[in-house]
Design a protein around this motif. Sequence first.
Motif, PDB file in Angstrom:
ATOM      1  N   TRP A   1      12.065  19.688 -18.361  1.00  0.00           N
ATOM      2  CA  TRP A   1      13.415  20.188 -18.651  1.00  0.00           C
ATOM      3  C   TRP A   1      14.389  19.733 -17.568  1.00  0.00           C
ATOM      4  O   TRP A   1      14.080  19.781 -16.380  1.00  0.00           O
ATOM      5  CB  TRP A   1      13.402  21.707 -18.738  1.00  0.00           C
ATOM      6  N   TRP A   2      15.554  19.284 -17.968  1.00  0.00           N
ATOM      7  CA  TRP A   2      16.491  18.632 -17.047  1.00  0.00           C
ATOM      8  C   TRP A   2      16.981  19.569 -15.940  1.00  0.00           C
ATOM      9  O   TRP A   2      17.360  19.118 -14.854  1.00  0.00           O
ATOM     10  CB  TRP A   2      17.677  18.054 -17.813  1.00  0.00           C
TER      11      TRP A   2
ATOM     12  N   SER B   1      13.255   7.791 -22.488  1.00  0.00           N
ATOM     13  CA  SER B   1      12.889   8.412 -21.216  1.00  0.00           C
ATOM     14  C   SER B   1      11.855   7.553 -20.496  1.00  0.00           C
ATOM     15  O   SER B   1      11.223   6.674 -21.101  1.00  0.00           O
ATOM     16  CB  SER B   1      12.325   9.809 -21.455  1.00  0.00           C
TER      17      SER B   1
END
Length: 233
Positions: A112-113, A191
């Motif tokens: 999660w960022w 990603s």
Amino acid sequence: MTEFVLVAGAWLGSWAWDEVVPELRAAGHGTHPVTLTGLADKQGAPAGQQTHVQDIVDEVERHDLRDVVLVGHSYSGIPVGQAAERIGDRLARVVFVDSRVPTDGESFASAWWQGRETFEATVAGNDGFWAPLTAADYDSQGLTAEQISRIVGGSTPHPGATLTEPAALTRPLSELPATYIKCLLDGPEPSDDVAELLTSKHWRLVEMDTGHWPMFSQPHELAQILHRSAVES
């Protein structure tokens, strides 16, 4: 005949594929859109990540499917990637639709960022569920107002344990025959973990000039890509 098992991402159910399914069937394929436990019409049932993996494996085994293309969108790439190695020679190909991919021992929350702890705190603060997005969150994703209304109206809270429990893989994901669909309005590049997998001779990249929910924004184009993936398998 290729059998497509279609799994939508967080908050969504089998209904998310309603515009893709008829095109695949018209091309002669079998279609099996899946609602994961705890979502849509299966709300209220407890679910962890391995529950969702088993949902997908059960769909394949219950119908004794062969020549299977597993399709995972967004979050569902994680359970789909694990299910792919568990169905053995039934698998023809995996298609990841702008999705996360599983990493052994890691969860959705791990990447999660804002950090795993922030994500887990958000889920804990919402009674163990990840709240659906609002209409404003779908801006700039190639969706019409009607499409956004449909997604928001059909979304249900996502069981938090499926997002915080780790994935379990028994062999490298790079060994699976796979197509990765990158939706460019959601970011121009895959990603880092996906980019590494795309160096494998078994993986190929396809780009779509649309947002993160192509089954709504470009269902015809998505169905064509899925059909080609079956032909190539």
